[in-house]
Design an enzyme around this catalytic site. Structure first.
Site, PDB file in Angstrom:
ATOM      1  N   ASP A  61       0.665  -1.035   0.097  1.00 24.47           N
ATOM      2  CA  ASP A  61      -0.341   0.327  -0.243  1.00 24.47           C
ATOM      3  C   ASP A  61       0.763   1.202   0.064  1.00 24.47           C
ATOM      4  O   ASP A  61       2.162   1.228   0.710  1.00 24.47           O
ATOM      5  CB  ASP A  61      -0.858  -0.040   1.276  1.00 24.47           C
ATOM      6  N   GLU A 111      15.273 -14.817  -0.495  1.00 23.56           N
ATOM      7  CA  GLU A 111      15.472 -16.427   0.900  1.00 23.56           C
ATOM      8  C   GLU A 111      14.625 -17.137   0.352  1.00 23.56           C
ATOM      9  O   GLU A 111      14.609 -18.365   1.069  1.00 23.56           O
ATOM     10  CB  GLU A 111      15.765 -15.769   1.912  1.00 23.56           C
TER      11      GLU A 111
END
Length: 569
Positions: A227, A277
């Site tokens: 957002d 990751e």
């Protein structure tokens, strides 16, 4: 005999990139936005919830989407429908529990549907423990350093630090009362006063959001819609700035000291490294309201976010020249940085495109429309254009975003009573702007059920228009010409023909100026944005947003506000 059209190639991106084996899912996905409080309500309290979403996943699988994006469901006092977060690592009781979320996520994945969650990093709720601690602490304290607290101007600090205005209307600064009862510092809130902005120059804020990202990634989410992704970092000097009166609430054609600052990019480079990751192509999508696709593309450079909403496309008029220009610019801008282009026509912040495309007057983003708005839309024209616009959009290569209810042809709910409205914009502007409630009304599932099947009790947090009974999903299921079945067909063909991954896009020339025509993935797409019929090229009709016609010579023509997909056998 229709003359053979000519082709004008345009840049889509690195050739074959989206179609390469193992290409990331988000590059071509059809992603369906769920506004949880308005999608499906399992407990009957009038507000949609996570168990409600779980109960309707089969309908979304049958629609043919690849992923869902959930607007905020985290703990919140709901001053701004969940975009004021008090706890980023829990579910608000309105929507259920973390166990309900985990169950929904599991059931979605079982159906081949990925899940993106909304993240709100620009600001928190004023009920967040950090902000409550800041209010109790002294000026200059570490607790206040997490937010944008500043001393006021004037002889005794009685004036705000600058003249910035809130996106929702009114001053963007609120003065606090210190612990000893005296007037104190001011804090920045680019939105409602209950949504204080974080200070992203503070490493503690950055580390907290790394923790939040890991919390949801560890649960198995497939990505985040971010957002106000162009916010976060503000100009160091906090200079005065006043947007033009007719400007959209979330953008600005000139440099804006609280949007698009260079420092925000390092935040997303950090997040990108964190996401990498994890296995499974986890994605970041930016809500970045910027004037051009070229500026938006800065958010999706190879080491930053994966996608950004294409708001220049969303805001384009139903006009052939304008659509061609924004599509070309989108391919140049996003392809130029190796990112997939995204396409979108509606979301929870804008007027639904079944109404917006037939407005007779300007309606700046965020202002909304209501009973007294000028130039109210023609419902018939609006739906016809919406079907045509979606048929055009879903043939474009890249990723497409859909907003709940648009597959039913839902228009904006305009005639909401004043006492039902809940958008902060309505209150902060004293009713001068209607805000976004009209696109957030609970959607209809069954025409003859309480609340049109939204729940079993008939309760709804915003009133549903009675005429929506005819648009309910069960009324459209078996109608081959319904908007629902048009969406199903478009999404099925898009997937079967690999249109999201196509890299051979070329404009079709030689048609009238009112036509948008291109060839991609072996399909010729023609959209007529004008008032006069357009003579169609040869080809077998795969799908059409409306009935085709014949001219006086018996040749096949495309009526106004209609789109067709053709293929050569």
């Amino acid at each position: 005999m229709t003359p053979a059209p000519t082709l004008s190639p345009t840049l889509v991106g690195p050739e074959g990139d989206a179609a390469a084996p193992g290409a990331a899912w988000y590059r071509t996905a059809a992603i369906y936005q769920i506004y949880p409080r308005s999608f499906a309500d399992a407990n009957g309290d009038g507000i949609g919830d996570l168990p409600g979403i779980t109960s309707r996943l089969d309908a979304l699988r049958d629609l043919g989407i690849d992923a869902i994006w959930l607007s905020p469901f985290m703990t919140s006092p709901q001053k701004d429908a969940g975009y004021d977060v008090a706890d980023y690592c829990d579910v608000d009781p309105l929507f259920g529990t973390l166990a309900d979320f985990d169950e929904m996520l599991e059931h979605a994945h079982e159906r081949g549907i990925r899940v993106i969650v909304d993240l709100v990093p620009n600001h928190s709720s004023d009920q967040h423990p950090w902000f409550q601690a800041a209010l109790a602490a002294a000026p200059g304290s570490p607790e206040r350093g997490r937010y944008m607290f500043r001393d006021g101007r004037g002889e005794s600090g009685e004036l705000p630090p600058n003249n910035w205005q809130s996106v929702f209307g009114g001053n963007a600064w609120t003065r606090v009362t210190e612990a000893d009862g005296t007037p104190g510092q001011w804090y920045l809130h680019l939105f409602d006063s209950s949504q204080p902005d974080f200070d992203w120059a503070n490493e503690e804020v950055r580390e907290e959001f790394r923790r939040i990202l890991r919390f949801w990634l560890d649960r198995g989410v497939d990505g985040f819609r971010v957002d106000v992704a162009h916010g976060l970092v503000k100009h160091d000097e906090l200079p005065d700035y006043m947007p033009p009166e007719d400007s959209d609430s979330m953008g600005g054609k000139e440099p804006v000291p609280y949007w698009g600052q260079e420092g925000v990019h390092e935040v997303y480079r950090d997040w990108r490294r964190l996401l990498e990751e994890y296995e499974g192509d986890r994605a970041l999508c930016a809500e970045a309201w910027l004037p051009t696709a070229a500026e938006t593309a800065l958010w999706v450079r190879p080491d930053e976010m994966h996608q950004a909403f294409n708001f220049p496309y969303l805001m384009a008029d139903w006009d052939a020249a304008q659509l061609r220009e924004v599509v070309d610019e989108s391919f140049r801008a996003f392809g130029g940085v190796g990112a997939p282009t995204t396409w979108v026509l509606s979301n929870h912040d804008v007027i639904r495109h079944a109404s917006r495309l037939a407005l007779g007057a300007d309606a700046p983003q965020g202002h909304g429309i209501g009973p007294l708005s000028p130039g109210k839309p023609d419902a018939v024209v609006g739906l016809r254009r919406a079907r045509a616009a979606t048929s055009l959009m879903l043939a474009l290569p890249g990723s497409a975003y859909l907003y709940q209810g648009e597959e039913l042809g839902l228009p904006e709910a305009i005639e909401l009573p004043d006492d039902a409205r809940q958008d902060p914009t309505w209150f902060r502007t004293q009713g001068e702007r209607y805000g976004r409630d009209g696109c957030r009304v609970p959607i209809p599932w069954e025409a003859d059920a309480p609340a049109f099947g939204f729940n079993g009790t008939g309760a709804a947090w915003l009133p549903q228009p009675s005429e929506w009974a005819e648009l309910a999903r069960d009324r459209q299921e078996d109608d081959p010409d319904s908007t629902l079945n048009l969406y199903r067909t478009l999404l099925r063909l898009r997937r079967e023909l690999g249109l999201g991954a196509a890299y051979d896009f070329a404009w079709v020339e030689g048609l009238p100026a009112s036509a948008v025509a291109f060839r991609s993935g072996g399909v010729t797409v023609v959209a007529n944005t004008g008032a006069e019929p357009v003579l169609l090229p040869e080809g077998r009709v795969l799908v059409s947003s409306g009935a085709l016609e014949q001219d006086g010579s018996g040749s096949r023509v495309l009526p106004a506000d209609t789109t067709v997909w053709l293929i050569q056998d």
